[in-house]
Design a protein around this motif. Structure first.
Motif, PDB file in Angstrom:
ATOM      1  N   ARG A   1       0.913  -1.276   0.078  1.00 31.89           N
ATOM      2  CA  ARG A   1      -0.013   0.098  -0.062  1.00 31.89           C
ATOM      3  C   ARG A   1       0.894   1.189   0.054  1.00 31.89           C
ATOM      4  O   ARG A   1       1.897   1.262   0.702  1.00 31.89           O
ATOM      5  CB  ARG A   1      -0.919  -0.090   1.142  1.00 31.89           C
ATOM      6  N   GLY A   2       0.501   2.273  -0.647  1.00 34.69           N
ATOM      7  CA  GLY A   2       1.227   3.442  -0.623  1.00 34.69           C
ATOM      8  C   GLY A   2       0.922   4.237   0.670  1.00 34.69           C
ATOM      9  O   GLY A   2       0.173   3.921   1.424  1.00 34.69           O
ATOM     10  N   LEU A   3       1.767   5.567   0.600  1.00 31.46           N
ATOM     11  CA  LEU A   3       1.312   6.212   1.835  1.00 31.46           C
ATOM     12  C   LEU A   3       0.656   7.426   1.646  1.00 31.46           C
ATOM     13  O   LEU A   3       1.041   8.130   0.741  1.00 31.46           O
ATOM     14  CB  LEU A   3       2.714   6.545   2.566  1.00 31.46           C
ATOM     15  N   PHE A   4      -0.083   7.979   2.478  1.00 31.26           N
ATOM     16  CA  PHE A   4      -0.869   9.216   2.449  1.00 31.26           C
ATOM     17  C   PHE A   4      -0.062  10.377   3.313  1.00 31.26           C
ATOM     18  O   PHE A   4      -0.221  10.284   4.504  1.00 31.26           O
ATOM     19  CB  PHE A   4      -2.314   9.219   2.564  1.00 31.26           C
ATOM     20  N   ILE A   5       0.683  11.370   2.794  1.00 30.55           N
ATOM     21  CA  ILE A   5       1.314  12.363   3.500  1.00 30.55           C
ATOM     22  C   ILE A   5       0.831  13.603   2.961  1.00 30.55           C
ATOM     23  O   ILE A   5       0.679  14.194   2.046  1.00 30.55           O
ATOM     24  CB  ILE A   5       2.782  12.196   3.013  1.00 30.55           C
TER      25      ILE A   5
ATOM     26  N   GLU B   1      -3.903   2.102  -3.107  1.00 36.10           N
ATOM     27  CA  GLU B   1      -3.982   0.897  -3.512  1.00 36.10           C
ATOM     28  C   GLU B   1      -3.341   0.023  -4.353  1.00 36.10           C
ATOM     29  O   GLU B   1      -2.788  -1.081  -4.506  1.00 36.10           O
ATOM     30  CB  GLU B   1      -5.517   0.354  -3.789  1.00 36.10           C
ATOM     31  N   ARG B   2      -2.763   1.331  -5.218  1.00 34.75           N
ATOM     32  CA  ARG B   2      -1.720   0.775  -6.390  1.00 34.75           C
ATOM     33  C   ARG B   2      -0.172   0.976  -5.684  1.00 34.75           C
ATOM     34  O   ARG B   2       0.787   0.899  -6.635  1.00 34.75           O
ATOM     35  CB  ARG B   2      -1.654   1.471  -7.640  1.00 34.75           C
ATOM     36  N   GLY B   3       0.106   1.340  -4.390  1.00 38.48           N
ATOM     37  CA  GLY B   3       1.232   1.561  -3.935  1.00 38.48           C
ATOM     38  C   GLY B   3       1.912   2.686  -4.329  1.00 38.48           C
ATOM     39  O   GLY B   3       3.212   3.014  -3.978  1.00 38.48           O
ATOM     40  N   VAL B   4       1.162   3.747  -4.691  1.00 40.01           N
ATOM     41  CA  VAL B   4       1.749   5.149  -4.863  1.00 40.01           C
ATOM     42  C   VAL B   4       1.855   6.078  -3.720  1.00 40.01           C
ATOM     43  O   VAL B   4       0.962   6.016  -2.611  1.00 40.01           O
ATOM     44  CB  VAL B   4       0.488   5.881  -5.895  1.00 40.01           C
ATOM     45  N   MET B   5       2.826   6.840  -3.786  1.00 40.66           N
ATOM     46  CA  MET B   5       3.158   7.795  -2.677  1.00 40.66           C
ATOM     47  C   MET B   5       2.359   8.949  -2.989  1.00 40.66           C
ATOM     48  O   MET B   5       2.473   9.794  -3.743  1.00 40.66           O
ATOM     49  CB  MET B   5       4.584   8.197  -2.330  1.00 40.66           C
ATOM     50  N   VAL B   6       1.057   9.496  -1.945  1.00 39.33           N
ATOM     51  CA  VAL B   6       0.339  10.348  -2.398  1.00 39.33           C
ATOM     52  C   VAL B   6       0.841  11.532  -1.395  1.00 39.33           C
ATOM     53  O   VAL B   6       0.723  11.435  -0.203  1.00 39.33           O
ATOM     54  CB  VAL B   6      -1.161  10.068  -2.032  1.00 39.33           C
ATOM     55  N   LEU B   7       1.129  12.794  -1.977  1.00 38.46           N
ATOM     56  CA  LEU B   7       1.523  13.859  -1.095  1.00 38.46           C
ATOM     57  C   LEU B   7       0.412  14.958  -1.527  1.00 38.46           C
ATOM     58  O   LEU B   7       0.002  15.197  -2.598  1.00 38.46           O
ATOM     59  CB  LEU B   7       2.817  14.350  -1.834  1.00 38.46           C
ATOM     60  N   CYS B   8      -0.231  15.533  -0.291  1.00 34.73           N
ATOM     61  CA  CYS B   8      -1.270  16.383  -0.829  1.00 34.73           C
ATOM     62  C   CYS B   8      -1.171  17.660   0.195  1.00 34.73           C
ATOM     63  O   CYS B   8      -0.749  17.727   1.234  1.00 34.73           O
ATOM     64  CB  CYS B   8      -2.652  15.719  -0.205  1.00 34.73           C
ATOM     65  N   ASP B   9      -1.119  19.012  -0.805  1.00 34.51           N
ATOM     66  CA  ASP B   9      -0.884  20.285  -0.084  1.00 34.51           C
ATOM     67  C   ASP B   9      -2.155  20.514   0.595  1.00 34.51           C
ATOM     68  O   ASP B   9      -3.119  21.099  -0.048  1.00 34.51           O
ATOM     69  CB  ASP B   9      -0.640  21.120  -1.390  1.00 34.51           C
ATOM     70  N   ARG B  10      -2.457  20.287   1.899  1.00 33.34           N
ATOM     71  CA  ARG B  10      -3.521  20.802   2.711  1.00 33.34           C
ATOM     72  C   ARG B  10      -4.436  19.558   2.658  1.00 33.34           C
ATOM     73  O   ARG B  10      -4.717  18.870   1.665  1.00 33.34           O
ATOM     74  CB  ARG B  10      -4.194  22.003   2.272  1.00 33.34           C
ATOM     75  N   HIS B  11      -5.039  18.991   3.682  1.00 29.19           N
ATOM     76  CA  HIS B  11      -6.180  18.202   3.720  1.00 29.19           C
ATOM     77  C   HIS B  11      -7.144  18.545   5.087  1.00 29.19           C
ATOM     78  O   HIS B  11      -7.255  19.560   5.363  1.00 29.19           O
ATOM     79  CB  HIS B  11      -5.383  16.643   3.923  1.00 29.19           C
TER      80      HIS B  11
END
Ligand code: Z5A
Length: 225
Positions: free
Chosen positions: A13-17, A99-109
């Motif tokens: 699993r990827g990580l959500f940062i 779910e595809r193993g991607v590292m997701v970086l989000c500016d604000r959440h």
């Protein structure tokens, strides 16, 4: 970037940062650096921002940021628009990427809503939590980096920018309440790491990379996600 420790994710699993902070805190600057670092280390990275990141979300962003609305947006309307944009992004972009193993970086959440609509606009935290629960359930970031700095320092950094949006037109006190709400929330959430955003860009980067690395320490609750 030379000598950078390898960020290894043992899980499929990827990580959500997510990155958070008041205006001019340095989120956009840091997120670009982290994305490049992770890509160079061989990770697939998805870079997003809130509000926005989807077709509907970008249209909602336009409404939220416009200083030209002839009728002021109610705080409740603002909150629901933030979550409308967020749930569209989480369900159509973020979860499939993780779910595809991607590292997701989000500016604000999510924390932005607690800080701005809660601290800034004065909406009760219970209202925000109820909306959050209704649309996102238990979904939350693996790591949130909160870039904290005196609001005057952040404002001075962006003072040369041109036309101001609806949020940038707010007074100093608004942003002070936002900062206080951020810090209050951070003290209660173990996935939020506060970084001194007034440091040099190099020091901010080092602290952020250390926080990312700590995700993979054996005693970390989120190890092996
Ligand atoms: N909002 C909300 O109310 N509720 C929500 O739930 C969500 C959002 C999700 C989106 O604005 C607005 O929506 C936001 C809150 C609200 N409004 N405000 N304020 P946005 O996305 O357009 O803007 P922003 O998120 O506030 O971004 P920003 O003002 O650009 O800040 P930043 O991204 O943190 O800063 P930066 O662009 O990286 O850096 C600013 C300048 O400082 C730039 O010149 C850099 O080169 C410089 N910089 C960066 N780091 C440093 C250091 N360490 N030292 C010195 N100078 C630095």
């Amino acid at each position: 970037m030379a000598g950078q420790a390898q960020i290894q994710n043992a899980s499929p699993r990827g990580l959500f940062i997510t990155l958070e902070g008041t205006e001019g805190a340095g989120k956009s600057t840091l997120i670009a650096y982290l994305a490049e670092m992770l890509q160079k280390q061989g990770h697939e990275v998805l870079l997003l921002r809130e509000p926005g990141g989807t077709e509907a979300g970008e249209k909602i962003r336009g409404i939220l940021k416009s200083p030209y609305l002839s009728e002021p947006l109610l705080p409740e309307t603002e909150l629901l628009l933030m979550y409308a944009s967020r749930v569209q992004l989480v369900k159509t972009r973020i979860i499939p990427a993780l779910e595809r193993g991607v590292m997701v970086l989000c500016d604000r959440h999510d924390l932005s809503s607690f800080a701005y609509q809660g601290g800034g606009r004065g909406l009760p935290l219970e209202t925000i939590k109820a909306v959050r629960r209704a649309v996102l359930g238990d979904f939350r970031p693996d790591l949130t980096l909160l870039l904290d700095l005196p609001v005057e320092v952040g404002m001075a950094r962006v003072s040369q920018r041109g036309a101001k949006d609806r949020f940038e037109l707010e007074k100093l006190d608004f942003f002070k309440r936002v900062r206080a709400a951020y810090l209050e929330a951070a003290a209660q959430l173990d996935y939020v790491k506060v970084i001194d955003g007034a440091q040099s860009p190099e020091q901010v980067r080092k602290a952020a990379v250390a926080a990312l690395e700590s995700l993979f320490l054996p005693d970390n609750a989120y190890n092996g996600l």
